[in-house]
Design an enzyme around this catalytic site. Structure first.
Site, PDB file in Angstrom:
ATOM      1  N   ASP A   1      -9.659  -0.294  -4.151  1.00  0.00           N
ATOM      2  CA  ASP A   1      -9.420  -1.242  -3.055  1.00  0.00           C
ATOM      3  C   ASP A   1     -10.722  -1.971  -2.752  1.00  0.00           C
ATOM      4  O   ASP A   1     -11.784  -1.351  -2.716  1.00  0.00           O
ATOM      5  CB  ASP A   1      -8.938  -0.481  -1.808  1.00  0.00           C
ATOM      6  CG  ASP A   1      -8.234  -1.399  -0.808  1.00  0.00           C
ATOM      7  OD1 ASP A   1      -7.075  -1.105  -0.477  1.00  0.00           O
ATOM      8  OD2 ASP A   1      -8.847  -2.389  -0.361  1.00  0.00           O
ATOM      9  N   ASN A   2     -10.653  -3.266  -2.531  1.00  0.00           N
ATOM     10  CA  ASN A   2     -11.883  -4.020  -2.216  1.00  0.00           C
ATOM     11  C   ASN A   2     -12.057  -4.219  -0.707  1.00  0.00           C
ATOM     12  O   ASN A   2     -12.952  -4.930  -0.271  1.00  0.00           O
ATOM     13  CB  ASN A   2     -11.890  -5.381  -2.935  1.00  0.00           C
ATOM     14  CG  ASN A   2     -10.795  -6.309  -2.420  1.00  0.00           C
ATOM     15  OD1 ASN A   2      -9.952  -5.902  -1.627  1.00  0.00           O
ATOM     16  ND2 ASN A   2     -10.816  -7.547  -2.867  1.00  0.00           N
TER      17      ASN A   2
ATOM     18  N   ALA B   1       4.558  -3.826  -6.755  1.00  0.00           N
ATOM     19  CA  ALA B   1       5.074  -4.054  -5.404  1.00  0.00           C
ATOM     20  C   ALA B   1       5.344  -5.539  -5.229  1.00  0.00           C
ATOM     21  O   ALA B   1       4.427  -6.349  -5.169  1.00  0.00           O
ATOM     22  CB  ALA B   1       4.072  -3.570  -4.373  1.00  0.00           C
TER      23      ALA B   1
ATOM     24  N   TYR C   1       3.453 -17.659  -1.939  1.00  0.00           N
ATOM     25  CA  TYR C   1       3.476 -16.189  -1.972  1.00  0.00           C
ATOM     26  C   TYR C   1       4.692 -15.703  -2.752  1.00  0.00           C
ATOM     27  O   TYR C   1       4.580 -14.883  -3.673  1.00  0.00           O
ATOM     28  CB  TYR C   1       3.499 -15.658  -0.536  1.00  0.00           C
ATOM     29  CG  TYR C   1       3.578 -14.158  -0.439  1.00  0.00           C
ATOM     30  CD1 TYR C   1       2.624 -13.353  -1.062  1.00  0.00           C
ATOM     31  CD2 TYR C   1       4.602 -13.543   0.271  1.00  0.00           C
ATOM     32  CE1 TYR C   1       2.698 -11.975  -0.969  1.00  0.00           C
ATOM     33  CE2 TYR C   1       4.679 -12.170   0.376  1.00  0.00           C
ATOM     34  CZ  TYR C   1       3.725 -11.388  -0.243  1.00  0.00           C
ATOM     35  OH  TYR C   1       3.815 -10.025  -0.156  1.00  0.00           O
TER      36      TYR C   1
END
Ligand code: UDP
Length: 320
Positions: A31-32, A117, A149
């Site tokens: 994760d960033n 996802a 999106y």
């Protein structure tokens, strides 16, 4: 099994990590911290079988190494939140398309199972509720950034299914419907945490549009339970699944429920879409999942009722 969760310090990812660890699996997180938070996973540090790297998925050597060490990849890292998408469309498209591209490329080397996802947003403006996985997707025009999106996630789905068809990379696609629960911040526009924060601070609860638009909210615990069970079901491979809750509520009614359950004195105010997002913003009037496909395969049934979800979210914000 050992699972890699990209975006594991995010809202859904951190709940998934916890559930996997509780069920005796090992977890690696990448994760960033762009929208995730170290606070979401700090309670997991030191647990046996848990590891994490604070790094972007665009760092391919790190990503490849973590995929190599895992049996399954839950690819949750993405730019999410309608507000973020409208304000930063370049970032949204690049993150969502490129991220999935590199995850699939590296997973393919050793044919590691990948869960992508996706989102109910891909159904777009379709009015064919409840939405079935094989239904048409109805997008708006390209100058309206909200649709970037949906399209970026639809491309992710196409690419994953192409890897399955052409290269026999095992993939599972899940379309999440308005997932809610503790740790969702609302910083990027999600409605429930926004309403709860407003209610607790005695600020106006901001209903966008006329409040007749509806959504069906799913508790994050129900979602992650479904994810863990899906990867253990061989028949899920190569398939697309809705994960949601059939119970529908209008946003106006949601504001009332939050106000009541939080015992808040807040006023409920209506804000025009143009003011809330951008001129010409298009919202979906209804969004309801058909969950028969996942129910038939793994016996999925959402368990946590909306009032209970709202209370848990209120509790979470009160403790913060
Ligand atoms: N919404 C609202 N007030 C807010 C944030 C969102 O009325 O402060 C509305 C939004 O316009 C949409 C619904 O709540 O109709 C759900 O929004 P969210 O961003 O949570 O998810 P979406 O379903 O749009 O992806």
């Amino acid at each position: 099994m050992r699972a890699l969760i990209t975006g594991g310090a995010g809202f859904v990812g951190s709940h998934l990590a916890e559930t996997l660890l509780n069920r005796g699996h090992e977890v690696l997180i990448l994760d960033n911290l762009a929208t995730g938070s170290i606070d979401n996973i700090s309670h997991l540090k030191g647990r046996e079988g848990f590891g994490y790297a604070i790094e972007t998925i665009a760092n391919e050597p790190v990503l490849a190494e973590l995929i190599d060490r895992s049996d399954v990849v839950f690819h949750l890292a993405a730019a999410v939140g309608v507000k973020l998408i409208v304000e930063e469309p370049v970032h949204t498209i690049e993150t969502n398309v490129h991220g999935t591209e590199v995850v699939l490329k590296h997973a393919n080397k050793k044919k590691k199972l990948v869960v992508i996802a996706s989102t109910s947003e891909v159904y777009g403006k379709s009015t064919a509720v409840p939405f079935r996985e094989d239904a048409d997707l109805v997008m708006g025009p390209t100058p309206k950034h909200r649709w970037a999106y949906a399209c970026s996630k639809a491309i992710d789905e196409f690419l994953a299914l192409a890897y399955w068809k052409e290269k026999k990379l095992p993939v599972i696609i899940v379309r999440l419907f308005n997932t809610v629960g503790p740790r969702q911040t609302g910083q990027y526009g999600m409605v429930l945490p926004t309403f709860v924060r407003q209610a607790l601070a005695s600020q106006p609860i901001t209903v966008f549009g006329d409040g007749t638009q509806s959504r069906s909210f799913t508790y994050v615990g129900d979602v992650v339970d479904a994810l863990v069970r899906l990867v253990q079901e061989p028949k899920a491979v190569g398939e697309v699944f809705n994960i949601g809750n059939g119970a529908e509520i209008s946003i106006g009614d949601l504001a009332e429920r939050v106000k009541t359950l939080a015992k808040s004195a807040s006023a409920i105010v209506k804000v025009p879409y143009d003011q809330a997002y951008e001129a010409g913003f298009e919202d979906m009037p209804r969004r309801v999942p058909d969950i028969s496909k996942i129910r038939n395969l793994i016996g999925y049934e959402p368990k946590v009722h909306l009032d209970e979800i709202i209370c848990r979210v209120i509790d979470y914000f009160r403790k913060r």
